[in-house]
Design a protein around this motif. Structure first.
Motif, mmCIF file in Angstrom:
data_model
loop_
_atom_site.group_PDB
_atom_site.id
_atom_site.type_symbol
_atom_site.label_atom_id
_atom_site.label_comp_id
_atom_site.label_asym_id
_atom_site.label_seq_id
_atom_site.Cartn_x
_atom_site.Cartn_y
_atom_site.Cartn_z
ATOM 1 N N LEU A 1 0.790 -1.217 0.038
ATOM 2 C CA LEU A 1 -0.014 -0.028 -0.168
ATOM 3 C C LEU A 1 1.009 1.381 -0.044
ATOM 4 C CD1 LEU A 1 -2.763 -0.981 2.351
ATOM 5 C CD2 LEU A 1 -3.024 -0.653 -0.044
ATOM 6 N N LEU A 2 1.959 1.096 0.943
ATOM 7 C CA LEU A 2 2.982 2.546 0.857
ATOM 8 C C LEU A 2 3.457 2.973 -0.791
ATOM 9 C CD1 LEU A 2 4.531 2.104 4.291
ATOM 10 C CD2 LEU A 2 2.808 3.575 3.516
ATOM 11 N N ASP A 3 3.976 1.707 -1.117
ATOM 12 C CA ASP A 3 4.438 1.863 -2.542
ATOM 13 C C ASP A 3 3.569 2.200 -3.461
ATOM 14 O OD1 ASP A 3 6.937 1.057 -1.512
ATOM 15 O OD2 ASP A 3 6.654 -0.895 -2.191
ATOM 16 N N ASP A 4 2.356 1.699 -3.490
ATOM 17 C CA ASP A 4 1.392 2.074 -4.429
ATOM 18 C C ASP A 4 0.958 3.433 -4.039
ATOM 19 O OD1 ASP A 4 -0.645 1.828 -6.524
ATOM 20 O OD2 ASP A 4 -2.107 1.208 -4.949
ATOM 21 N N LEU A 5 0.817 4.089 -2.967
ATOM 22 C CA LEU A 5 0.302 5.234 -2.497
ATOM 23 C C LEU A 5 1.192 6.048 -3.037
ATOM 24 C CD1 LEU A 5 -1.607 7.030 -1.020
ATOM 25 C CD2 LEU A 5 -0.489 6.686 1.082
ATOM 26 N N LYS A 6 2.720 6.078 -2.893
ATOM 27 C CA LYS A 6 3.702 6.778 -3.324
ATOM 28 C C LYS A 6 3.564 7.271 -4.918
ATOM 29 C CE LYS A 6 6.733 5.998 0.466
ATOM 30 N NZ LYS A 6 8.140 5.374 0.845
ATOM 31 N N ARG A 7 3.300 6.154 -5.357
ATOM 32 C CA ARG A 7 3.225 6.073 -6.917
ATOM 33 C C ARG A 7 2.088 6.950 -7.398
ATOM 34 N NH1 ARG A 7 0.076 3.937 -10.436
ATOM 35 N NH2 ARG A 7 -0.955 2.502 -8.675
ATOM 36 N N ARG A 8 0.920 6.810 -6.629
ATOM 37 C CA ARG A 8 -0.551 7.687 -6.833
ATOM 38 C C ARG A 8 -0.141 9.196 -6.518
ATOM 39 N NH1 ARG A 8 -5.279 4.565 -7.172
ATOM 40 N NH2 ARG A 8 -4.775 2.372 -7.172
ATOM 41 N N VAL A 9 0.610 9.307 -5.371
ATOM 42 C CA VAL A 9 0.686 11.048 -4.982
ATOM 43 C C VAL A 9 1.699 11.387 -6.061
ATOM 44 C CG1 VAL A 9 1.889 12.116 -3.318
ATOM 45 C CG2 VAL A 9 0.504 10.475 -2.733
ATOM 46 N N LYS A 10 2.619 10.800 -6.572
ATOM 47 C CA LYS A 10 3.468 11.214 -7.563
ATOM 48 C C LYS A 10 2.710 11.539 -8.783
ATOM 49 C CE LYS A 10 7.967 10.481 -9.805
ATOM 50 N NZ LYS A 10 9.167 9.557 -10.047
ATOM 51 N N GLU A 11 1.929 10.688 -9.268
ATOM 52 C CA GLU A 11 1.188 10.689 -10.444
ATOM 53 C C GLU A 11 0.176 12.059 -10.444
ATOM 54 O OE1 GLU A 11 -0.343 7.181 -11.454
ATOM 55 O OE2 GLU A 11 1.637 6.198 -12.128
ATOM 56 N N ALA A 12 -0.650 11.989 -9.376
ATOM 57 C CA ALA A 12 -1.560 13.018 -9.127
ATOM 58 C C ALA A 12 -0.991 14.178 -8.894
ATOM 59 C CB ALA A 12 -2.521 12.569 -7.925
ATOM 60 N N LYS A 13 0.293 14.219 -8.448
ATOM 61 C CA LYS A 13 1.072 15.681 -8.112
ATOM 62 C C LYS A 13 0.215 16.309 -6.945
ATOM 63 C CE LYS A 13 2.796 16.689 -12.570
ATOM 64 N NZ LYS A 13 2.783 17.661 -13.755
ATOM 65 N N ALA A 14 -0.123 15.549 -5.950
ATOM 66 C CA ALA A 14 -0.863 15.925 -4.675
ATOM 67 C C ALA A 14 0.159 16.382 -3.885
ATOM 68 C CB ALA A 14 -1.386 14.712 -4.003
ATOM 69 N N THR A 15 -0.476 17.843 -3.103
ATOM 70 C CA THR A 15 0.268 18.571 -2.259
ATOM 71 C C THR A 15 -0.327 18.514 -0.843
ATOM 72 O OG1 THR A 15 -0.688 20.573 -2.985
ATOM 73 C CG2 THR A 15 1.497 19.858 -4.141
ATOM 74 N N ASP A 16 -1.485 18.243 -0.734
ATOM 75 C CA ASP A 16 -2.522 18.059 0.387
ATOM 76 C C ASP A 16 -2.482 16.853 1.157
ATOM 77 O OD1 ASP A 16 -4.231 18.847 2.644
ATOM 78 O OD2 ASP A 16 -5.709 19.208 1.117
#
Length: 262
Positions: free
Chosen positions: A86-101
């Motif tokens: 989940l952590l690896d998948d979440l980091k990938r999603r955050v990077k792709e979505a360019k999330a800042t919040d």
């Protein structure tokens, strides 16, 4: 002059009566907890959810956030392998979505969990040629009979006519327990004392077909996979179900303990 009469010994004073000792009052019984199991379950789930939600109360997405999330997932019994995935998948999603919040990270975590669990989702589909025959199996004490009671209530409330088969002829009071669940859900039950489990199931399927039932649920005795003779009995029940109705059993439901580890 000698006296032939002995002098009487002086009278001894009567012993004083012992003082009455007041009995020690028994310890007060502890007041039973008023919180029912459902309330305790809600409290436990609320505690788990709040511990994960607190991870996203910060203002930055950094290593500290992921470390806190990792600890929260492990404390929630997500398991080491699933947590790392989940952590690896979440980091990938955050990077792709360019999330800042951090709140956006929380939404992405929900998406990751949903996607991870979606392959396990399976609808309970009833056959077009009733009755749908369900066979419930599991180890001892996993909650098979209780799960049958809940499933029966759910189906009955959905206007499905259900018939229960008490094929657990081994455990003491198993038939009586299933009968109580049948009464609560207002459904019928086929039960025979000391009968062969396969024979009970066979009769229940025929009775369900004759009575126009939509679902027949067979309760079986708990057993371990190492108990070979009981596993052979389970195979026999399944074979007999197939003889009673072609393509049956339509569902074999395995009931396991929710505390089974990762």
């Amino acid at each position: 002059m000698f006296s032939f009469f002995k002098k009487k010994p002086p009278a001894q004073p009567a012993p004083a009566a012992p003082e009455a000792i007041a009995p020690t009052p028994p310890p007060a019984a502890e007041e039973p907890s008023r919180a029912g199991w459902l309330q305790r379950l809600h409290q436990g789930l609320r505690k788990t959810g709040s511990s994960i939600a607190q991870v996203f109360t910060g203002t930055q997405i950094d290593d500290a956030l992921y470390e806190e999330l990792e600890a929260a997932l492990l404390m929630a019994d997500a398991g080491v392998k699933a947590t790392q995935y989940l952590l690896d998948d979440l980091k990938r999603r955050v990077k792709e979505a360019k999330a800042t919040d951090p709140q956006a990270v929380r939404a992405l975590l929900v998406d990751a969990l949903t996607e991870l669990l979606r392959p396990l989702e399976k609808q309970l589909t009833l056959t077009d040629a009733p009755p749908t025959v369900m066979m419930v199996v599991g180890v001892n004490g996993a909650g098979k009979t209780t799960s049958i009671g809940k499933l029966t209530r759910h189906l009955a409330e959905g206007d499905q006519k259900v018939l229960l088969a008490a094929a657990d002829t081994f455990r003491a009071a198993a038939r009586e327990q299933l009968s109580i669940w049948a009464d609560r859900a207002h459904v019928e039950i086929v039960s025979q004392e000391g009968a062969d489990p396969a024979a009970v199931t066979f009769d229940a399927i025929n009775a369900g077909r004759a009575r126009g039932c939509d679902v027949v649920i067979a309760d079986t005795a708990g057993r371990l996979p190492t108990q070979l003779h009981l596993m052979e009995e389970l195979k026999k029940i399944k074979r007999v179900i197939g003889k009673a109705q072609e393509t049956a059993p339509h569902e074999v439901l395995l009931v396991v303990d929710g505390n089974t580890g990762q």
